[in-house]
Design a protein around this motif. Structure first.
Motif, short mmCIF file in Angstrom:
data_model
loop_
_atom_site.label_atom_id
_atom_site.label_comp_id
_atom_site.label_asym_id
_atom_site.label_seq_id
_atom_site.Cartn_x
_atom_site.Cartn_y
_atom_site.Cartn_z
N ILE A 212 64.45 30.60 -0.89
CA ILE A 212 65.11 32.08 -0.43
C ILE A 212 64.06 33.16 -0.46
N ILE A 213 63.56 33.22 -1.67
CA ILE A 213 62.50 34.33 -1.99
C ILE A 213 61.34 34.30 -0.79
N PHE A 214 60.85 33.12 -0.46
CA PHE A 214 59.77 33.12 0.39
C PHE A 214 60.24 33.65 1.88
N MET A 215 61.56 33.16 2.08
CA MET A 215 61.97 33.45 3.69
C MET A 215 62.22 35.12 3.68
N TRP A 216 62.73 35.37 2.61
CA TRP A 216 63.15 36.97 2.63
C TRP A 216 62.09 37.87 2.83
N HIS A 217 61.00 37.32 2.22
CA HIS A 217 59.76 38.22 2.11
C HIS A 217 58.98 38.01 3.32
N MET A 218 59.08 36.78 3.86
CA MET A 218 58.72 36.74 5.53
C MET A 218 59.19 37.73 6.33
N SER A 219 60.40 37.75 6.04
CA SER A 219 61.29 38.87 6.95
C SER A 219 60.98 40.26 6.52
N ASN A 220 60.68 40.56 5.52
CA ASN A 220 61.05 41.94 4.80
C ASN A 220 59.69 42.43 5.08
N SER A 221 58.23 41.78 4.33
CA SER A 221 57.30 42.08 4.09
C SER A 221 56.52 42.86 5.37
N PRO A 222 56.35 42.50 6.63
CA PRO A 222 55.52 43.08 7.63
C PRO A 222 56.26 44.23 8.48
N VAL A 223 57.65 44.21 7.91
CA VAL A 223 58.49 45.55 8.71
C VAL A 223 58.03 46.89 8.37
N LEU A 224 57.81 47.24 7.35
CA LEU A 224 57.27 48.64 6.66
C LEU A 224 55.88 48.80 7.42
N PRO A 225 54.63 48.15 7.17
CA PRO A 225 53.51 48.34 7.89
C PRO A 225 53.71 48.54 9.31
N LEU A 226 54.55 47.63 10.16
CA LEU A 226 54.40 47.80 11.30
C LEU A 226 55.26 49.34 11.89
N VAL B 286 68.42 49.46 0.52
CA VAL B 286 69.61 48.59 -0.18
C VAL B 286 68.89 47.17 -0.40
N SER B 287 68.54 46.58 0.37
CA SER B 287 67.91 45.08 0.39
C SER B 287 66.72 45.00 -0.62
N ALA B 288 65.97 46.19 -0.86
CA ALA B 288 64.83 46.05 -1.89
C ALA B 288 65.28 46.17 -3.37
N ALA B 289 66.42 46.95 -3.34
CA ALA B 289 66.99 47.16 -4.84
C ALA B 289 67.75 45.75 -5.08
N VAL B 290 68.48 45.36 -4.28
CA VAL B 290 69.24 43.90 -4.72
C VAL B 290 68.15 42.81 -4.73
N ASN B 291 66.97 42.78 -4.09
CA ASN B 291 66.15 41.92 -4.47
C ASN B 291 65.33 42.08 -5.65
N GLY B 292 65.08 43.07 -5.95
CA GLY B 292 64.42 43.67 -7.14
C GLY B 292 65.28 43.38 -8.53
N MET B 293 66.43 43.32 -8.40
CA MET B 293 67.44 43.02 -9.47
C MET B 293 67.73 41.47 -9.46
N SER B 294 67.85 40.94 -8.28
CA SER B 294 68.50 39.53 -8.42
C SER B 294 67.26 38.65 -8.98
N CYS B 295 65.90 39.01 -8.17
CA CYS B 295 64.65 38.01 -8.76
C CYS B 295 64.68 37.77 -10.29
N MET B 296 65.02 38.81 -11.20
CA MET B 296 65.07 38.57 -12.40
C MET B 296 66.34 38.08 -13.10
N VAL B 297 67.52 38.61 -12.66
CA VAL B 297 68.86 38.11 -13.23
C VAL B 297 69.15 36.61 -12.82
N VAL B 298 68.93 36.43 -11.44
CA VAL B 298 69.53 35.18 -10.92
C VAL B 298 68.09 34.13 -11.56
N THR B 299 67.10 34.51 -11.48
CA THR B 299 66.21 33.53 -12.03
C THR B 299 66.50 33.24 -13.74
N GLY B 300 66.95 34.35 -14.22
CA GLY B 300 67.16 33.95 -15.62
C GLY B 300 68.58 33.11 -15.99
#
Length: 276
Positions: A59-73, A170-184
């Motif tokens: 899930i983390i891999f696919m979401w960053h495949m979706s999100n990472s190129p958008v801002l540079p482009l 919105v999506s960046a905030a949820v991703n940043g929080m969930s990466c730590m909490v859900v992993t925990g």
């Protein structure tokens, strides 16, 4: 103690050892010893057998495949270094103005992300982490599709393109929080939180590098196709999130995982008891 026992036996009286009541505080040393006894470190092979944990990495891999190129482009589009429409916009304005618009995209995202992250602690008291995760990742789909439609039908209007960064925040905030909490939560009771956090960050970086290279090549042919492809990865991420079970298979004594503030209140209560 032996002398006291002899005296009590001689006097015919029995003394009972004081047992702390449930309301009395337990010392930090005893809490730490109990937690060490309950946590048994699992092997790396057992981590790989955990389907939920493997799915979380995907899930983390696919979401960053979706999100990472958008801002540079998107930055290339609004700054005037991307499509032919952007080059026409840059011809009508200075290069400095284009860079200001590109920097504004980052500012909007960070401001919105800070507000959403601050409100997450209150929101999680009413919704589960899975619902919050799905809602945050859902913002990626209308963001990417909206950018492509604005480029097609609104002549790449810079104001409208900048508004789409609200969804990014919105999506960046949820991703940043969930990466730590859900992993925990997924690793609770395994003793491998640090290892899994490192692998999550590795997957994050790998997806960011692969997506920027591959989607960048696609953007050389069509920016709109590149944004639609990012949206497709976002849809796939949402499907995978619905399959995720946010629970630990290692934790034998599960706690309330619906609130971050529960752990904070317990920590404050423990510290206040130890001080008193």
């Amino acid at each position: 103690n032996r002398a006291r026992n002899k005296e009590s036996k001689g006097s015919g009286k029995t003394t009972a050892r004081a047992v702390p009541s449930s309301g009395e505080a337990t010392s930090p040393c005893s809490v730490a010893s109990l937690s060490k006894r309950s946590v048994q470190t699992v092997t790396h092979v057992e981590l790989l057998r955990n389907k939920n944990l493997v799915l979380w990495h995907v899930i983390i891999f696919m979401w960053h495949m979706s999100n990472s190129p958008v801002l540079p482009l998107l930055g290339q589009v609004v700054s005037g270094t991307g499509t032919s429409v952007s080059r026409r916009l840059s011809a009508a304005s200075s290069d400095r103005e284009g860079m200001l618009w590109a920097c504004g995209l980052i500012v909007i995202c960070n401001l919105v992300s800070a507000v959403v992250a601050a409100c997450t602690n209150a929101m999680i008291n009413y919704v589960s982490w899975k619902v919050l995760l799905f809602s945050g990742f859902l913002c990626q789909v209308p963001r990417t599709v909206g950018i492509a439609l604005i480029m097609r039908f609104a002549n790449s209007n810079r104001i409208l393109l900048s508004v789409t960064q609200i969804l990014d925040g919105v999506s960046a905030a949820v991703n940043g929080m969930s990466c730590m909490v859900v992993t925990g939560i997924l690793t609770e009771g395994s003793g491998r939180f640090g290892v899994v956090t490192g692998s999550i960050n590795m997957v994050w970086a790998a997806a960011a590098g692969i997506s920027n290279i591959s989607i960048g090549f696609l953007a050389d042919q069509s920016y709109e196709a590149a944004f639609y492809t990012c949206g497709g990865f976002g849809v796939l991420t949402l499907i995978l999130v619905t399959m995720l079970k946010i629970e630990s298979i290692y934790d034998k004594e599960p706690l309330d995982r619906f609130s971050i503030s529960t752990g904070i209140r317990l920590a404050r209560k423990t510290s206040s008891h130890s001080l008193s």
